[in-house]
Design a protein around this motif. Structure first.
Motif: not given
Ligand code: MYA
Ligand code: JJ1
Length: 384
Positions: A222-233, A271-275, A282-289
């Protein structure tokens, strides 16, 4: 009462929680630590496990899958995957000698295991190089023979030989002496399956149809701009997470290399996603295993797919909104349940996001370090 733990540098259960911090043991040097492994009972021998070896990791996997942690009613048993175990045991600076096994003499069956990994842990105002101890396991057939104390003493010796004198660990059981007592909370994503396998129950005055509707979540974040984290992050996620964790009384101090290891997505493991906003920040990050459990003795279902909340930082949205997206992303990845502890700022969203309290506790411990009791909201550390 505690024939083993009473000999160890941990506070006794009867002592008061004080305000002072520091080591419990006399300060020593690595040279003063015995050079010989502890003696095992006859018929057993030590081994250093090579988790990169296909056969050896398979042996570790089998030992744990058949003998590791179960819930109180023995309905579920943790089923850490091989890829997960390699990830958990090979962070930056890991030591092969801290992957300790016990075998039947002559290179026989693996029947015992315990591991350590190095970590910088801050507790109150002190930063300490510690070992994180995990995966202590003794084969079911060899229980109550006092093998666990020998495993703990030998891993302690191997850690001490590296000039490290403190450790952090968690357990479902109460031992001398917890620094914090935390609770598991569970958010149903696949309520029908959870009810079928006895993980949860149909609520009073609830039908299956109403229950499925209650736990339904949107198909996409639901949050705009959420995508998977990548190495550059990595650099930006490191600054976000390292800065956020400082607010907790107990927390790890990560290097960028550790953030890359622990947070870069690995399919089926973490699993890791950033906004990322319009400015490319990058302003927000969430992750789970991913930590599935075997469902013991069920005719139809073998595996419960559980996601566990990991490192989450929200700076542009409420934490609750970020974690709602984490639930959505976990459902997308086909997890049945999303689990979280009542640590960090999790209490702020657990009830509103329809988590229910579990029957399991997680006790946090420090070895050879006296410190005041810490409330769950002061814990900023997740062990796998
Ligand atoms: S927590 C996960 C632990 N694993 C499981 O629960 C898997 C299923 N259970 C088993 O495999 C066995 O039951 C285990 C005990 C191996 C747990 N932590 O050999 P025993 C004490 C510490 O006759 P067994 C995790 O991995 C018990 O109070 N101690 O018993 C973190 C008793 O001592 P005392 C435990 O059932 C591990 C003694 O063991 C635990 O055959 C952190 C009995 O031994 C436990 N979870 O085997 C380890 N459970 O008489 C400590 C029981 O005194 C690390 N016991 O009450 C300390 C830091 C070391 C490094 C320091 C470096 C500086
Ligand atoms: O998973 C756990 N409990 C579940 C299943 C309980 C089955 C019967 N004993 C539970 N389910 C209820 C969920 C329900 C969902 C809808 C809303 C209301 C709630 O409570 C528990 C955690 O709660 N897990 C365990 O007991 C496993 C062991 C936990 C200790 C782990 C120690 C690890 C040490 C490693 O360092």
């Amino acid at each position: 009462e505690h024939a083993f733990w009473d000999t160890q540098p941990v506070p006794s259960m009867s002592s008061e929680y004080g305000q002072d911090s520091g080591p419990l043991d006399e300060v020593r040097t690595p040279e003063e630590v015995r050079a010989e492994p502890y003696a095992l009972p006859d018929k057993f021998e030590w081994c250093t496990c090579n988790v990169d070896d296909e056969h050896e990791i398979q042996e570790i996997y089998s030992l744990l899958t058949e003998n590791y942690v179960e819930d109180d009613d023995s309905m579920f048993r943790f089923d850490y995957s091989i890829h997960f175990l390699r990830w958990a045991l090979k962070p930056p600076e890991f030591l092969r000698s801290w992957h300790l096994g016990v075998r039947v003499q002559g290179g026989g069956k693996l029947v015992g295991f315990i591991t350590g990994i190095p970590a910088h842990i801050r507790v109150l105002e002190k930063s300490i190089k510690m070992a994180e101890i995990n995966f202590l396991c003794v084969h079911k057939r060899l229980r109550s023979k006092r093998l666990a104390p020998v495993l703990i003493k030998e891993i302690t010796r191997r850690v001490n030989r590296e000039n490290i004198w403190q450790a952090v660990y968690t357990a479902g059981v109460v031992l001398p002496r917890p620094i914090s007592e935390c609770r598991y909370w569970h958010r149903s994503l696949n309520p029908k399956k959870l009810i079928e396998v006895g993980f949860s129950h149909l609520g009073a005055r609830m039908t299956m149809a109403r229950t499925i509707k209650l736990y339904k979540v949107p198909d996409a974040p639901q949050i705009a701009g959420m995508r998977e984290m990548k190495k550059e992050d990595v650099g930006r996620v490191h600054r976000l997470v390292a800065n956020y964790l400082k607010k907790f009384t107990l927390h790890p101090e990560f290097t960028p290399a550790e953030i890359e290891h622990w947070m870069l997505p690995r399919p089926g493991v973490v699993y890791c996603y950033v906004r990322e906003n319009e400015k490319g920040e990058v302003t927000d990050v969430c992750s789970f295993y991913s930590l599935p459990s075997s469902i013991l003795g069920h005719p139809k279902h073998n595996t419960l797919r559980a996601a566990y909340s990991y490192w989450n930082v929200a700076t542009t949205v409420p934490l609750q909104d970020l974690m709602f997206d984490a639930l959505i992303l976990a459902r997308q990845q086909d997890f049945d349940v999303f689990n979280a502890l009542d640590i960090m700022e999790n209490e702020s969203f657990l009830k509103d996001l329809k988590f229910g309290i579990g029957d399991g506790y997680l006790q946090y411990y420090l070895y050879n370090w006296k410190c005041p009791r810490i409330e769950p909201r002061g814990i900023g550390l997740v062990l796998l």
